[in-house]
Design an enzyme around this catalytic site. Structure first.
Site, PDB file in Angstrom:
ATOM      1  N   LEU A   1      -0.356   4.302 -11.701  1.00 30.93           N
ATOM      2  CA  LEU A   1       0.970   3.762 -12.008  1.00 30.93           C
ATOM      3  C   LEU A   1       1.236   2.461 -11.277  1.00 30.93           C
ATOM      4  O   LEU A   1       1.945   1.592 -11.775  1.00 30.93           O
ATOM      5  CB  LEU A   1       2.054   4.786 -11.653  1.00 30.93           C
ATOM      6  N   GLY A   2       0.699   2.320 -10.086  1.00 35.01           N
ATOM      7  CA  GLY A   2       0.957   1.086  -9.348  1.00 35.01           C
ATOM      8  C   GLY A   2       0.426   1.157  -7.935  1.00 35.01           C
ATOM      9  O   GLY A   2       0.006   2.209  -7.445  1.00 35.01           O
TER      10      GLY A   2
ATOM     11  N   GLY B   1       1.334  -0.475  -3.904  1.00 39.01           N
ATOM     12  CA  GLY B   1       2.230  -1.215  -3.030  1.00 39.01           C
ATOM     13  C   GLY B   1       1.602  -1.419  -1.676  1.00 39.01           C
ATOM     14  O   GLY B   1       0.415  -1.115  -1.459  1.00 39.01           O
ATOM     15  N   GLY B   2       2.405  -1.921  -0.733  1.00 37.58           N
ATOM     16  CA  GLY B   2       1.881  -2.208   0.592  1.00 37.58           C
ATOM     17  C   GLY B   2       1.517  -0.966   1.374  1.00 37.58           C
ATOM     18  O   GLY B   2       0.744  -1.028   2.331  1.00 37.58           O
ATOM     19  N   PHE B   3       2.082   0.191   0.975  1.00 36.46           N
ATOM     20  CA  PHE B   3       1.878   1.396   1.763  1.00 36.46           C
ATOM     21  C   PHE B   3       1.063   2.462   1.037  1.00 36.46           C
ATOM     22  O   PHE B   3       0.830   3.526   1.581  1.00 36.46           O
ATOM     23  CB  PHE B   3       3.230   1.992   2.173  1.00 36.46           C
ATOM     24  N   GLY B   4       0.648   2.188  -0.201  1.00 35.14           N
ATOM     25  CA  GLY B   4      -0.134   3.205  -0.883  1.00 35.14           C
ATOM     26  C   GLY B   4      -0.304   2.950  -2.365  1.00 35.14           C
ATOM     27  O   GLY B   4       0.039   1.885  -2.886  1.00 35.14           O
TER      28      GLY B   4
ATOM     29  N   THR C   1       0.033   4.867  -6.357  1.00 38.46           N
ATOM     30  CA  THR C   1       0.727   5.913  -7.086  1.00 38.46           C
ATOM     31  C   THR C   1      -0.037   6.253  -8.367  1.00 38.46           C
ATOM     32  O   THR C   1      -0.440   5.354  -9.111  1.00 38.46           O
ATOM     33  CB  THR C   1       2.159   5.481  -7.435  1.00 38.46           C
TER      34      THR C   1
ATOM     35  N   LYS D   1       1.568  10.257  -4.822  1.00 39.17           N
ATOM     36  CA  LYS D   1       1.616   9.034  -4.034  1.00 39.17           C
ATOM     37  C   LYS D   1       0.642   9.172  -2.869  1.00 39.17           C
ATOM     38  O   LYS D   1       0.795  10.042  -2.006  1.00 39.17           O
ATOM     39  CB  LYS D   1       3.026   8.776  -3.530  1.00 39.17           C
TER      40      LYS D   1
ATOM     41  N   ASP E   1      14.622  -0.271   0.102  1.00 38.02           N
ATOM     42  CA  ASP E   1      13.917  -1.016  -0.949  1.00 38.02           C
ATOM     43  C   ASP E   1      14.554  -0.794  -2.319  1.00 38.02           C
ATOM     44  O   ASP E   1      13.860  -0.559  -3.307  1.00 38.02           O
ATOM     45  CB  ASP E   1      12.440  -0.626  -0.986  1.00 38.02           C
TER      46      ASP E   1
END
Length: 349
Positions: free
Chosen positions: A41-42, A44-47, A49, A66, A164
């Site tokens: 799905l995507g 980001g900076g922390f993981g 998904t 996640k 966020d």
């Protein structure tokens, strides 16, 4: 219907090759003997998904996995990361009882990484919705605020700052149209030791200055929500606007055609100076409530100055006066009329 694109980008291909779940994506192999990984799905900076389905439960319900990737270099850091993950997961579990927050289904550690399993909510993010249908009207944005402010109220009541809030993290459920606040990977408890947290969490343009200083407060979420409203009204990212050189505030007013009363509310939501901003969701809700009554109140109020001549004219006429006469003045006038009639009756007798 799945709202996410089936096309895999080069970034997603890279994830597929580099991570265990990525390699399992699209295969029949089950993660933890339960989850079949469907797609990415995507990231980001922390993981990362993933969309998955539970192959064990009846109906094979969809869920979101996640995968959080802590950047630790020593055992002490790892222990702190484990403790923080445990704390945040418990917080997410408590928050998930709200209908506009995805429910936490499970959490665990595996192979030096953390995993959160959350409810999957199908629908479009507000960012994609605006791109597809264009900017929203004032009425639509007010309705959005009335839907989301109680969610912020709920978060802050549980001592949680999201950090966020942005159009990409707000989803309109395709089943019932409710707005859901997604991506709680950035959620931190307000009482977290800030000295131990040296990573900025948020998005440029949506995060206020105190958040960049690693000192977010409840009003930081109010700022992000206000900027999100401006995006909905214009379709423009906050980074596309000019900024007032003296205050740092976004110069958005000329880009939007809204009522003056609503513009004042938005303006106070996105004040750079913390003390000038709404401090709580309750304050914004109260301002919106008062703003909705302004037209009715304006129709009830007189702009004409009451004088003795107006009262005298009212006393000498049985017609409804053109100006507002207070109840006490009306009562006194009625008493005077009654006395005049009483004296006239006595004279005739």
């Amino acid at each position: 219907m799945n709202c996410f694109s089936q096309k895999r980008t080069s970034s997603q291909e890279s994830i597929s090759q580099q991570t265990q779940l990525g390699q399992m994506c699209g295969s029949k192999q089950l993660f933890r003997d339960r989850y079949q990984i469907l797609q990415i799905l995507g990231r980001g900076g922390f993981g990362i998904t993933f969309l998955a389905k539970n192959a064990v439960l009846p109906g094979n319900p969809l869920c979101v996995i996640k995968q959080l990737c802590p950047k630790v270099t020593n055992p002490q850091s790892w222990q702190r990361a484990c403790a923080r993950f445990e704390k945040e997961a418990r917080t997410l579990g408590q928050l998930g009882s709200h209908s506009q927050i995805p429910m936490l289904l499970d959490y665990f550690q595996a192979n030096g990484e953390f995993f959160l399993i959350q409810e999957y909510v199908p629908g479009l993010t507000l960012a994609r919705e605006v791109r597809q249908t264009g900017p929203k009207s004032e009425t639509s944005v007010k309705q959005f605020l009335q839907e989301l402010l109680p969610v912020l109220q709920y978060l802050h009541k549980h001592h949680v700052i999201h950090r966020d809030i942005k159009p990409q993290n707000l989803l309109r459920c395709e089943y019932d149209g409710r707005v859901v606040l997604i991506d709680f990977g950035a959620v931190k408890e307000q009482l977290v030791d800030q000295a131990a947290n040296t990573n900025f969490i948020g998005t440029r343009g949506f995060a206020p200055p105190e958040q960049f200083s690693l000192r977010p407060v409840y009003a930081s979420d109010i700022y992000a929500l206000g900027v999100t409203c401006i995006y909905m009204l214009t379709g423009k990212s906050p980074l596309e606007f000019d900024y007032d050189p003296s205050t740092g505030d976004i110069c958005w007013r000329k880009e939007i055609h809204v009522s003056d009363s609503f513009a004042q509310i938005l303006g106070k939501m996105v004040k750079i100076t913390l003390n000038d901003r709404f401090q709580t969701a309750d304050e914004v809700m109260k301002a919106l409530g008062n703003e909705s009554y302004l037209p009715t109140l304006a129709n009830c109020l007189t702009t004409q100055k009451l004088n003795n001549k107006s009262i005298t004219q009212h006393e000498n006429s049985n017609k409804t006066p053109d100006v507002y006469v207070p109840p006490i003045a009306r009562t006194a006038s009625a008493i005077r009329k009654w006395r005049v009639k009483l004296n006239e009756t006595r004279l005739h007798n």
